[in-house]
Motif scaffolding. Structure first.
Motif, PDB file in Angstrom:
ATOM      1  N   ASP A  54       0.416 -56.377 -78.062  1.00 41.50           N
ATOM      2  CA  ASP A  54       1.574 -56.010 -78.888  1.00 41.50           C
ATOM      3  C   ASP A  54       2.836 -56.688 -78.353  1.00 41.50           C
ATOM      4  O   ASP A  54       3.671 -57.171 -79.118  1.00 41.50           O
ATOM      5  CB  ASP A  54       1.757 -54.487 -78.915  1.00 41.50           C
ATOM      6  N   ILE A  55       2.965 -56.719 -77.025  1.00 38.61           N
ATOM      7  CA  ILE A  55       4.121 -57.413 -76.430  1.00 38.61           C
ATOM      8  C   ILE A  55       4.112 -58.874 -76.878  1.00 38.61           C
ATOM      9  O   ILE A  55       5.116 -59.411 -77.354  1.00 38.61           O
ATOM     10  CB  ILE A  55       4.058 -57.359 -74.883  1.00 38.61           C
ATOM     11  N   ILE A 105       5.193 -59.343 -80.519  1.00 41.90           N
ATOM     12  CA  ILE A 105       6.650 -59.198 -80.739  1.00 41.90           C
ATOM     13  C   ILE A 105       7.361 -60.435 -80.195  1.00 41.90           C
ATOM     14  O   ILE A 105       8.276 -60.977 -80.823  1.00 41.90           O
ATOM     15  CB  ILE A 105       7.193 -57.928 -80.033  1.00 41.90           C
ATOM     16  N   ALA A 133      10.902 -55.782 -77.643  1.00 44.74           N
ATOM     17  CA  ALA A 133       9.556 -55.180 -77.674  1.00 44.74           C
ATOM     18  C   ALA A 133       9.616 -53.766 -77.106  1.00 44.74           C
ATOM     19  O   ALA A 133       9.021 -52.829 -77.653  1.00 44.74           O
ATOM     20  CB  ALA A 133       8.584 -56.034 -76.868  1.00 44.74           C
TER      21      ALA A 133
END
Ligand SMILES: Cc1ncc(COP(=O)(O)O)c(C=O)c1O
Length: 421
Positions: A361-362, A365, A416
């Motif tokens: 996910d980091i 973003i 993020a």
């Protein structure tokens, strides 16, 4: 392989990453957002000179090497062999024309080593010592040998900062037949005390193997000073093309090793039921080699030499220092950074995680901001297990990265963190 001098800031360096960027066409492509490439640990970008060298070879000189006796084939062979000498000299090989073997990548070089040593040198019960921070490329081939040959694996441990623990080194290395370890961890960034370990390993008669995949692109390496018998590295992390790797070995060790792959070029003679291996280095280069890639790697070495490996190391140190400071200042205890706290003990990568946010996910973003970082297990699953995570995010740097890239990373990370809080 000692510690490098303090490098207080990027302005004092001998080259400007902004000028360097102009040599790399990927940075001048039209994009929504400027490319902030922080994934050179996985694969670096390559300068025009490397692309041109390969293109020119294909346009003007291509023929198979070591086979034809016509002028074009001889010219192709000359270019290929000239690159071998260049790459050998780059790492201080005493006999570059014999000691440099070309493979597909580090993985193939390391598999070559394990397979060859597994045919005659290693036997059931023999001890092979690794560390717990090896890339799968320097781990799985030895596990495979353990499963079909019965060799025993032992591991040098590390502390909570990812620094190898040498307290029990004599005990661990006593009786070892092979000691194989990384010079720089692709996850923790740790620069290992390779030469010290090699010295002890040699006192017990072991063959010492170095995985220099993350070291050669960033720091000067002299194989004579290093104290290894065999060293593997890969072209695409050092501004060269994919599809070419290197195995360096000292003559005594390489001569004692049987070939890995069989086929054309690796033989001096073949009869119906037997063969005589070719001389070094050809006995390890079966089949048509990656000719254009080897020539491209030669051009990459020219580029690195023009900048100077010590200057590159200084740049990497400076950017590592700035990145660690800025990330720590901005995120404090909310971010977990893996590996040594002191930037002087690290090579060009920082692995990190935020609590309760998956590294993928980091990375996604960050990608929205044009920032490319790697998220995953970095081909080091045993290490991930030990760190208690399935994956980390990793930012890794090279000569084209500057403080603006670090700022872009920090801003995108802040975004993020806000998004997931
Ligand atoms: C330390 C280390 N060893 C080996 C490798 C394998 O390199 P390649 O995929 O080019 O074979 C890598 C690649 O990430 C690495 O970081």
């Amino acid at each position: 392989m000692g510690t490098l001098p303090e490098m207080p800031n990027l302005n004092e360096l001998s080259f400007d990453p902004k000028v360097i960027k102009k040599d790399f066409p990927i940075f001048s492509q039209n994009r929504d957002k400027p490319l902030v490439f922080l994934d050179s640990g996985a694969s670096s970008q390559r300068p025009t000179s490397v692309l041109d060298a390969m293109d020119d070879y294909y346009r003007t000189t291509h023929a198979n090497v070591h086979r034809g006796v016509y002028a074009l084939a001889e010219e192709a062979t000359n270019r290929y062999e000239a690159a071998r000498l260049k790459i050998g000299n780059f790492i201080g090989a005493p006999n570059p024309s014999k000691e440099i073997v070309f493979s597909k990548n580090s993985t193939e070089s390391l598999n070559l080593i394990a397979n060859s040593l597994g045919h005659g040198y290693l036997h059931a019960g023999d001890k092979v010592v690794l560390t717990k921070m090896e890339h799968h490329a320097n781990h799985v081939p030895w596990i495979m040998l353990a499963s079909y040959l019965g060799i025993k694996l032992e591991f040098i441990d590390h502390d909570e900062q990812g620094r190898l623990i040498l307290d029990n080194l004599d005990q661990t290395l006593d009786g070892a037949k092979v000691v194989s370890l990384t010079l720089a961890s692709n996850v923790l960034g740790t620069i290992t005390p390779f030469s010290q370990i090699a010295q002890v390993a040699h006192s017990y008669g072991a063959i010492v193997v170095g995985d220099a995949s993350q070291y050669v692109p960033h720091m000067p390496l002299n194989v004579k000073e290093l104290g290894a018998d065999l060293v593997a590295f890969t072209g695409h992390k050092m501004l060269g093309p994919t599809g070419v790797g290197v195995l360096w070995g000292n003559l005594k060790t390489l001569e004692s090793m049987p070939p890995f792959l069989g086929g054309g070029d690796m033989i001096a003679d073949v009869r119906l039921e037997s063969y005589t291996p070719n001389e070094l280095p050809y006995k390890f280069e079966a089949g048509t080699p990656p000719i254009a890639e080897v020539i491209g790697l030669g051009a990459a070495v020219d580029y690195l030499n023009n900048l100077g490996m010590q200057n590159i190391a200084n740049h990497d140190r400076a950017i590592m220092k700035i990145a660690l400071e800025k990330i720590n200042d901005r995120f404090g205890d909310t971010i977990k950074i893996y590996g040594p706290k002191d930037y002087k003990e690290r090579s060009g990568c920082i692995s990190f995680s935020f609590e309760n946010v998956h590294p993928h996910d980091i990375s996604q973003i960050l990608d929205l901001h044009g920032v490319c970082v790697r998220a995953g297990h970095h081909c080091a699953k045993p290490l991930m297990r030990e760190l208690g995570v399935a994956a980390t995010a990793r930012a890794s740097f090279h000569i084209y990265n500057d403080e603006d890239d670090v700022d872009a990373l920090v801003e995108a990370l802040a975004e993020a963190q806000r998004y997931f809080s």
